[in-house]
Design a protein around this motif. Structure first.
Motif, PDB file in Angstrom:
ATOM      1  N   LEU A 125      -2.467 -40.598  10.468  1.00  0.00           N
ATOM      2  CA  LEU A 125      -2.821 -39.227  10.071  1.00  0.00           C
ATOM      3  C   LEU A 125      -4.031 -38.812  10.883  1.00  0.00           C
ATOM      4  O   LEU A 125      -5.068 -39.481  10.853  1.00  0.00           O
ATOM      5  CB  LEU A 125      -3.176 -39.193   8.572  1.00  0.00           C
ATOM      6  N   ASP A 126      -3.885 -37.712  11.635  1.00  0.00           N
ATOM      7  CA  ASP A 126      -5.036 -37.103  12.299  1.00  0.00           C
ATOM      8  C   ASP A 126      -5.393 -35.879  11.461  1.00  0.00           C
ATOM      9  O   ASP A 126      -4.635 -34.908  11.416  1.00  0.00           O
ATOM     10  CB  ASP A 126      -4.662 -36.721  13.742  1.00  0.00           C
ATOM     11  N   CYS A 127      -6.540 -35.951  10.779  1.00  0.00           N
ATOM     12  CA  CYS A 127      -6.930 -34.866   9.857  1.00  0.00           C
ATOM     13  C   CYS A 127      -7.348 -33.616  10.616  1.00  0.00           C
ATOM     14  O   CYS A 127      -7.380 -32.529  10.058  1.00  0.00           O
ATOM     15  CB  CYS A 127      -8.108 -35.299   8.990  1.00  0.00           C
ATOM     16  N   THR A 128      -7.744 -33.779  11.878  1.00  0.00           N
ATOM     17  CA  THR A 128      -8.355 -32.701  12.659  1.00  0.00           C
ATOM     18  C   THR A 128      -7.681 -32.612  14.029  1.00  0.00           C
ATOM     19  O   THR A 128      -8.258 -33.036  15.031  1.00  0.00           O
ATOM     20  CB  THR A 128      -9.864 -32.992  12.846  1.00  0.00           C
ATOM     21  N   CYS A 129      -6.490 -32.048  14.044  1.00  0.00           N
ATOM     22  CA  CYS A 129      -5.686 -32.010  15.271  1.00  0.00           C
ATOM     23  C   CYS A 129      -6.410 -31.307  16.413  1.00  0.00           C
ATOM     24  O   CYS A 129      -6.357 -31.767  17.556  1.00  0.00           O
ATOM     25  CB  CYS A 129      -4.370 -31.298  14.952  1.00  0.00           C
ATOM     26  N   GLY A 130      -7.083 -30.181  16.141  1.00  0.00           N
ATOM     27  CA  GLY A 130      -7.724 -29.409  17.214  1.00  0.00           C
ATOM     28  C   GLY A 130      -6.709 -29.044  18.271  1.00  0.00           C
ATOM     29  O   GLY A 130      -5.623 -28.530  17.953  1.00  0.00           O
ATOM     30  N   LEU A 131      -7.005 -29.336  19.527  1.00  0.00           N
ATOM     31  CA  LEU A 131      -6.047 -29.046  20.599  1.00  0.00           C
ATOM     32  C   LEU A 131      -5.133 -30.239  20.857  1.00  0.00           C
ATOM     33  O   LEU A 131      -4.418 -30.286  21.848  1.00  0.00           O
ATOM     34  CB  LEU A 131      -6.767 -28.640  21.881  1.00  0.00           C
ATOM     35  N   GLY A 132      -5.196 -31.239  19.986  1.00  0.00           N
ATOM     36  CA  GLY A 132      -4.235 -32.339  20.049  1.00  0.00           C
ATOM     37  C   GLY A 132      -4.631 -33.500  20.943  1.00  0.00           C
ATOM     38  O   GLY A 132      -3.796 -34.344  21.266  1.00  0.00           O
ATOM     39  N   GLY A 133      -5.900 -33.569  21.337  1.00  0.00           N
ATOM     40  CA  GLY A 133      -6.344 -34.638  22.243  1.00  0.00           C
ATOM     41  C   GLY A 133      -6.115 -36.022  21.670  1.00  0.00           C
ATOM     42  O   GLY A 133      -5.421 -36.859  22.271  1.00  0.00           O
ATOM     43  N   HIS A 134      -6.679 -36.279  20.492  1.00  0.00           N
ATOM     44  CA  HIS A 134      -6.513 -37.608  19.894  1.00  0.00           C
ATOM     45  C   HIS A 134      -5.065 -37.809  19.422  1.00  0.00           C
ATOM     46  O   HIS A 134      -4.505 -38.888  19.581  1.00  0.00           O
ATOM     47  CB  HIS A 134      -7.464 -37.793  18.702  1.00  0.00           C
ATOM     48  N   THR A 135      -4.483 -36.756  18.857  1.00  0.00           N
ATOM     49  CA  THR A 135      -3.097 -36.859  18.375  1.00  0.00           C
ATOM     50  C   THR A 135      -2.158 -37.288  19.506  1.00  0.00           C
ATOM     51  O   THR A 135      -1.343 -38.210  19.340  1.00  0.00           O
ATOM     52  CB  THR A 135      -2.620 -35.495  17.809  1.00  0.00           C
ATOM     53  N   GLY A 136      -2.286 -36.641  20.665  1.00  0.00           N
ATOM     54  CA  GLY A 136      -1.415 -36.969  21.801  1.00  0.00           C
ATOM     55  C   GLY A 136      -1.608 -38.410  22.240  1.00  0.00           C
ATOM     56  O   GLY A 136      -0.638 -39.118  22.538  1.00  0.00           O
ATOM     57  N   ALA A 137      -2.881 -38.853  22.262  1.00  0.00           N
ATOM     58  CA  ALA A 137      -3.161 -40.222  22.707  1.00  0.00           C
ATOM     59  C   ALA A 137      -2.585 -41.237  21.721  1.00  0.00           C
ATOM     60  O   ALA A 137      -2.034 -42.274  22.128  1.00  0.00           O
ATOM     61  CB  ALA A 137      -4.664 -40.419  22.860  1.00  0.00           C
TER      62      ALA A 137
END
Ligand SMILES: C[S@@+](CC[C@H](N)C(=O)[O-])C[C@H]1O[C@@H](n2cnc3c(N)ncnc32)[C@H](O)[C@@H]1O
Length: 289
Positions: free
Chosen positions: A24-36
């Motif tokens: 779970l990424d609580c803070t997607c933002g522009l997806g930097g961590h999510t994509g990684a």
């Protein structure tokens, strides 16, 4: 806009991402961590949440290569239990929260977060919220405004003078107008623009960030799987890091979690050189017992 996720390798190490895990990424933002995270998954998936509809739309584009492994969710921290249940998940292998505002939000003038870019005095992370920074500035009593600037802005010296100047200058409609009122009211005593702390206070109040962080920290241990589930939280403000530290330490003391790094993780010189916005980041990680 180029976006560089903060403490990325440290987060991936901290979460020990497994190809078949659920995150779970609580803070997607522009997806930097999510994509990684998604790039390391095969049969696993990541639920990626943000309260900002516009950021989520951009994140979808940025992470399109991993679309089959990402499930986006629009909501506040206090709505995260729903993000899990809607995806049929009780607890995840890892949770990441990268707190605060994104550079995208800060530098987009019409979002009204910054005095560096003149725009409407808005500051809502989600356009579906009702109260804007202009509502608080124009309709609070001088005392309410002063207290907000003193506490959430940590502006202990000039809060009264700033609040009085704002009240005299009302109505205030733009970030530039507000910054000018403050600049004229108080002397510049450091490198920081004299409006910095007032803008921080308004942003925190508009988005109820302290309450949201409290809800997240309360819920966090129940969101990760027992015996190995991990949680990683990045803070940029000392107010936030203090809360994260106290909560993690008390969970460790109660025997619920173990702290992965005894000392807080901060960016190295090279990261700060490449991405100066990372300089105040602090990462803390726990593993559930
Ligand atoms: C620092 S940025 C995250 C950047 C992201 N990690 C990336 O690499 O692109 C923080 C994000 O958290 C979101 N946010 C802050 N508080 C929130 C809350 N209470 N609920 C949901 N999202 C929140 C903001 O809208 C913002 O997009």
């Amino acid at each position: 806009m180029e976006h560089i996720p903060v403490l990325l390798n440290e987060c991936l190490d901290g979460l020990q991402v497994r190809p078949d895990g659920v995150y779970l990424d609580c803070t997607c933002g522009l997806g930097g961590h999510t994509g990684a995270i998604a790039s390391q998954l095969t049969t696993g998936f990541v639920i990626s949440n943000d309260r900002d509809e516009e950021s989520l739309a951009k994140a979808k584009e940025n992470t399109a290569a991993y679309a089959d492994r990402i499930r986006f969710h629009h909501g506040r921290f206090s709505e995260l239990p729903k993000a899990l249940s809607e995806n049929g998940v009780k607890a995840v292998d890892g949770v990441l929260a990268d707190l605060g505002v994104s550079r995208y939000q800060l530098t987009t003038a019409d979002r009204g977060f910054s005095f560096m870019a003149d725009g409407p005095l808005d500051m809502r992370m989600s356009r579906s919220q009702e109260t804007t920074a202009a509502d608080i500035v124009n309709f609070s009593s001088p005392l309410e405004l002063g207290q907000l600037i003193a506490t959430l802005g940590e502006e202990r010296r000039w809060w009264r003078r700033i609040a009085e100047a704002i009240v005299r200058g009302r109505p205030v409609h733009t970030t530039g107008q507000l910054a000018t009122l403050i600049e004229r009211a108080v002397p510049r005593t450091s490198r920081l623009h004299p409006a910095t702390q007032t803008f921080q206070a308004l942003r925190l109040a508009v988005n109820r960030e302290p309450e949201e962080l409290d809800a997240l920290l309360e819920w966090l241990p129940s969101a990760v799987k027992p015996a190995g589930g991990r949680a990683a939280v990045i803070s940029f403000m000392s107010l936030d890091d203090r809360k994260v530290k106290v909560r993690f330490q008390s969970l460790a003391k109660a025997g619920e979690v173990t702290l992965i790094n005894k000392k807080v993780i901060v960016p190295g010189d090279e990261e700060i050189r490449n991405n100066p916005a990372s300089r105040s980041a602090k990462l803390r990680v726990f593993e559930k017992l």
